[in-house]
Design a protein around this motif. Structure first.
Motif: not given
Length: 218
Positions: A42-47, A63-70
């Motif tokens: 679901v999250i598909k994290p960068e790291d 999880y570092r996501v840096n996408r949309d608001n997350l």
């Protein structure tokens, strides 16, 4: 009781304890793998970073996501000690179930505080800063009573809608928006068959409600 019978009992108990250790360890490892895979899908994290909590009782994930608001999502999974025949019954009385603690760090600034806490869940009341300044109500969700603490009622109505949308609302024990740390917090009883849906609902909430009114408005 003669020594021969005592020895038979000891060997039997040792065998049962050993069998439970291997079966419980395998089950907890499978649960951990399942939750990691489901959340990542679901999250598909960068790291991603994991910290083992010791034994087979769980882990902490960042999880570092840096996408949309997350920006980031962190969670701690603690499992019942299924591998310990002696401690497992005690844990059922004290911990009661597996637990998942989710901390979401969004990009937008959360402006107001709000909590929904399932009544009777905490043995010791959680420490909420400025609790005396918050309004207080009792609400019912899926047959469970919750204590609502809030600055504005519409905030807690949004949290209530989120809990009602979850696969099993009664599994949600505490949800909160905390401006001081800019965190959206969820404490819940996780279940393997619903975890992916629950995480998706949480992400949708962050990407929708927190960005829009009322939480990010001044």
């Amino acid at each position: 009781m003669d020594n021969q019978l005592l020895m038979v009992i000891i060997i039997f108990l040792a065998g049962i304890t050993t069998l439970q250790y291997f079966r419980g360890r395998k089950l907890n490892l499978l649960l951990m793998q399942h939750y990691i895979r489901s959340v990542k899908d679901v999250i598909k994290p960068e790291d991603e970073t994991y910290t083992w909590l010791g034994g087979y009782i769980g882990f902490r994930a960042e999880y570092r996501v840096n996408r949309d608001n997350l920006r980031k999502l962190e969670y701690t999974l603690t499992l019942l000690p299924r591998h310990s025949l002696l401690y497992f019954p005690i844990a059922l009385l004290t911990s009661r179930h597996d637990k998942l603690y989710i901390v979401v760090r969004p990009f937008p600034q959360i402006k107001r505080e709000a909590h929904l806490i399932q009544k009777g869940y905490y043995r010791l009341k959680p420490d909420i800063e400025n609790e005396h300044l918050l309004q207080r109500e009792e609400v019912e969700i899926a047959g469970k009573k919750y204590e609502a603490l809030f600055e504005k009622r519409r905030d807690v109505e949004k949290l209530k809608s989120l809990v009602e949308s979850m696969a099993k609302p009664a599994n949600i024990k505490h949800v909160a928006l905390t401006p001081k740390t800019n965190v959206f917090y969820v404490q819940m009883k996780p279940e393997p068959e619903t975890i992916e849906e629950d995480i998706r609902k949480i992400v949708e909430f962050v990407n929708g409600e927190i960005k829009e009114s009322p939480f990010s408005e001044s």
